[in-house]
Design a protein around this motif. Structure first.
Motif, mmCIF file in Angstrom:
data_model
loop_
_atom_site.group_PDB
_atom_site.id
_atom_site.type_symbol
_atom_site.label_atom_id
_atom_site.label_comp_id
_atom_site.label_asym_id
_atom_site.label_seq_id
_atom_site.Cartn_x
_atom_site.Cartn_y
_atom_site.Cartn_z
ATOM 1 N N LEU A 1 17.988 15.952 -5.051
ATOM 2 C CA LEU A 1 17.428 16.240 -6.365
ATOM 3 C C LEU A 1 16.802 17.624 -6.380
ATOM 4 O O LEU A 1 16.384 18.149 -5.335
ATOM 5 C CB LEU A 1 16.356 15.204 -6.725
ATOM 6 C CG LEU A 1 16.747 13.735 -6.600
ATOM 7 C CD1 LEU A 1 15.545 12.847 -6.941
ATOM 8 C CD2 LEU A 1 17.927 13.410 -7.504
ATOM 9 N N GLU A 2 16.704 18.205 -7.552
ATOM 10 C CA GLU A 2 16.005 19.483 -7.681
ATOM 11 C C GLU A 2 14.511 19.315 -7.452
ATOM 12 O O GLU A 2 13.847 20.211 -6.919
ATOM 13 C CB GLU A 2 16.235 20.072 -9.075
ATOM 14 C CG GLU A 2 17.668 20.519 -9.328
ATOM 15 C CD GLU A 2 17.816 21.164 -10.694
ATOM 16 O OE1 GLU A 2 16.785 21.309 -11.413
ATOM 17 O OE2 GLU A 2 18.951 21.529 -11.050
ATOM 18 N N GLY B 1 0.804 -1.218 0.000
ATOM 19 C CA GLY B 1 0.000 0.000 0.000
ATOM 20 C C GLY B 1 0.832 1.259 0.000
ATOM 21 O O GLY B 1 0.326 2.341 -0.256
ATOM 22 N N ILE B 2 2.124 1.115 0.316
ATOM 23 C CA ILE B 2 3.026 2.275 0.286
ATOM 24 C C ILE B 2 4.266 1.868 -0.511
ATOM 25 O O ILE B 2 5.148 1.179 -0.006
ATOM 26 C CB ILE B 2 3.439 2.718 1.701
ATOM 27 C CG1 ILE B 2 2.214 3.103 2.525
ATOM 28 C CG2 ILE B 2 4.406 3.899 1.628
ATOM 29 C CD1 ILE B 2 2.522 3.498 3.953
ATOM 30 N N SER B 3 4.314 2.260 -1.777
ATOM 31 C CA SER B 3 5.460 1.896 -2.602
ATOM 32 C C SER B 3 6.094 3.101 -3.269
ATOM 33 O O SER B 3 7.061 2.950 -4.012
ATOM 34 C CB SER B 3 5.029 0.884 -3.674
ATOM 35 O OG SER B 3 4.030 1.432 -4.511
ATOM 36 N N LYS B 4 5.566 4.295 -3.006
ATOM 37 C CA LYS B 4 6.098 5.493 -3.638
ATOM 38 C C LYS B 4 6.869 6.326 -2.629
ATOM 39 O O LYS B 4 6.470 6.465 -1.471
ATOM 40 C CB LYS B 4 4.968 6.329 -4.253
ATOM 41 C CG LYS B 4 4.180 5.591 -5.338
ATOM 42 C CD LYS B 4 5.075 5.119 -6.473
ATOM 43 C CE LYS B 4 4.294 4.402 -7.548
ATOM 44 N NZ LYS B 4 5.171 3.868 -8.623
ATOM 45 N N LEU B 5 7.984 6.895 -3.093
ATOM 46 C CA LEU B 5 8.879 7.690 -2.256
ATOM 47 C C LEU B 5 8.840 9.125 -2.764
ATOM 48 O O LEU B 5 9.228 9.381 -3.898
ATOM 49 C CB LEU B 5 10.297 7.136 -2.337
ATOM 50 C CG LEU B 5 10.442 5.658 -1.977
ATOM 51 C CD1 LEU B 5 11.772 5.113 -2.461
ATOM 52 C CD2 LEU B 5 10.292 5.459 -0.478
ATOM 53 N N ARG B 6 8.406 10.052 -1.934
ATOM 54 C CA ARG B 6 8.178 11.411 -2.432
ATOM 55 C C ARG B 6 9.058 12.464 -1.756
ATOM 56 O O ARG B 6 8.798 13.650 -1.854
ATOM 57 C CB ARG B 6 6.709 11.763 -2.283
ATOM 58 C CG ARG B 6 5.808 10.884 -3.150
ATOM 59 C CD ARG B 6 4.361 11.318 -3.121
ATOM 60 N NE ARG B 6 3.568 10.605 -4.106
ATOM 61 C CZ ARG B 6 2.968 9.437 -3.901
ATOM 62 N NH1 ARG B 6 3.073 8.853 -2.718
ATOM 63 N NH2 ARG B 6 2.265 8.851 -4.855
ATOM 64 N N GLY B 7 10.096 12.034 -1.065
ATOM 65 C CA GLY B 7 10.979 12.998 -0.438
ATOM 66 C C GLY B 7 12.340 12.402 -0.167
ATOM 67 O O GLY B 7 12.529 11.181 -0.241
#
Length: 286
Positions: free
Chosen positions: A239-240, A212-218
């Motif tokens: 990253l920019e 349910g949590i597979s995305k990394l946004r920071g």
């Protein structure tokens, strides 16, 4: 043992047009340095630019992962598009998709749109979505093992759909024209580059992200995943801009490096010779 000393992951896109912010390419070398993003020649990647990038690296000991399905299901119904005359193995089918698609930049949206309601689901007007839910053997195997239900390549609606990206990817695989081998349709080479299919969720699970949590946004979340013992990478350079495409590519490149020498991943017991030529397999599914 494989010979690869460089590892790349490409977050892919099937969007219409000539430049695609949904494409991200990350690469790393053997060791533990964090993967870095590769800048596009013109600032934003096109599918054609990715194709050219691959061709230029055919002789490099580089393992390249793409996050799209390399072929539709064939085993389940003994046809890719039942009722339509198509080849029965993947390579000729890639050529068929390429010949039947006139979209710019290796796009394949027209291929799907011309078959709306017969093979591809775009919405309620096409009938019951359940009638389009057909899966490859590796997808069924992954689901049965608790990996989670994948998206079907015949579903062309919603954020999770993989249809447009996959058929655009088949055009790219055809355009490679043997310049690089593609596993498992081709054997693992002893020199040079190799293309494999990846599923970024597998990398996320290996890095400790729960279902349910597979995305990394920071940056903190990405570093926590990269430095997980199963991945074994150093933290990344800031990253920019952080988005799912960039972080998926970075983490999955590091994951490829961490498991490329695992012989079990190259010889999954459920992968038969017929499946290898008709449907392919997702690297990491055992």
């Amino acid at each position: 043992m494989t010979h690869f000393t460089e590892f790349a992951a490409i977050d892919w896109s099937g969007a219409k047009g000539n430049r695609h912010r949904g494409i991200a390419l990350a690469i790393c070398a053997a060791g533990d340095a964090a993967p870095r993003l590769v800048a596009a020649p013109d600032g934003i990647w096109s599918r054609t630019a990715i194709l050219n990038w691959l061709r230029a690296r055919a002789s490099v000991p580089l393992l390249i992962g793409f996050d799209f399905s390399f072929a539709p299901p064939w085993i389940e119904r003994r046809a890719y598009l039942p009722g339509e005359v198509t080849p029965d193995t993947a390579r000729p089918f890639w050529a068929h998709v390429d010949a039947e698609s006139d979209d710019t930049d290796l796009g394949a949206a027209s291929f799907l749109e011309n078959r709306r309601g017969t093979h591809f689901y775009f919405g309620a007007a096409d009938g019951r979505k359940a009638d389009f839910m057909h899966f490859r053997r590796c997808e069924a195997h992954f689901n049965a093992g608790g990996g989670g239900k994948p998206s079907t390549i015949y579903d062309a609606i919603g954020a999770a759909q993989v249809a447009k990206a996959s058929f655009a990817g088949m055009r790219l695989l055809h355009q490679l024209d043997g310049a690089l081998p593609v596993w498992p349709f081709d054997p693992v080479p002893s020199t040079g580059a190799l293309v494999v299919e990846i599923y970024t969720t597998i990398a996320a699970r290996a890095a400790g992200l729960r279902k349910g949590i597979s995305k990394l946004r920071g940056p903190a979340a990405l570093d926590a995943a990269l430095t997980h013992p199963a991945i074994g990478s150093q933290p990344h350079e800031l990253l920019e801009r952080y988005d799912d495409h960039a972080t998926d590519a970075i983490l999955t490149a590091a994951w490829l490096r961490s498991c490329a020498r695992d012989g079990n991943l190259w010889a999954p017991p459920a992968l038969t010779a017929q499946i290898a030529q008709s449907e392919g397999w997702t690297f990491g599914v055992v």
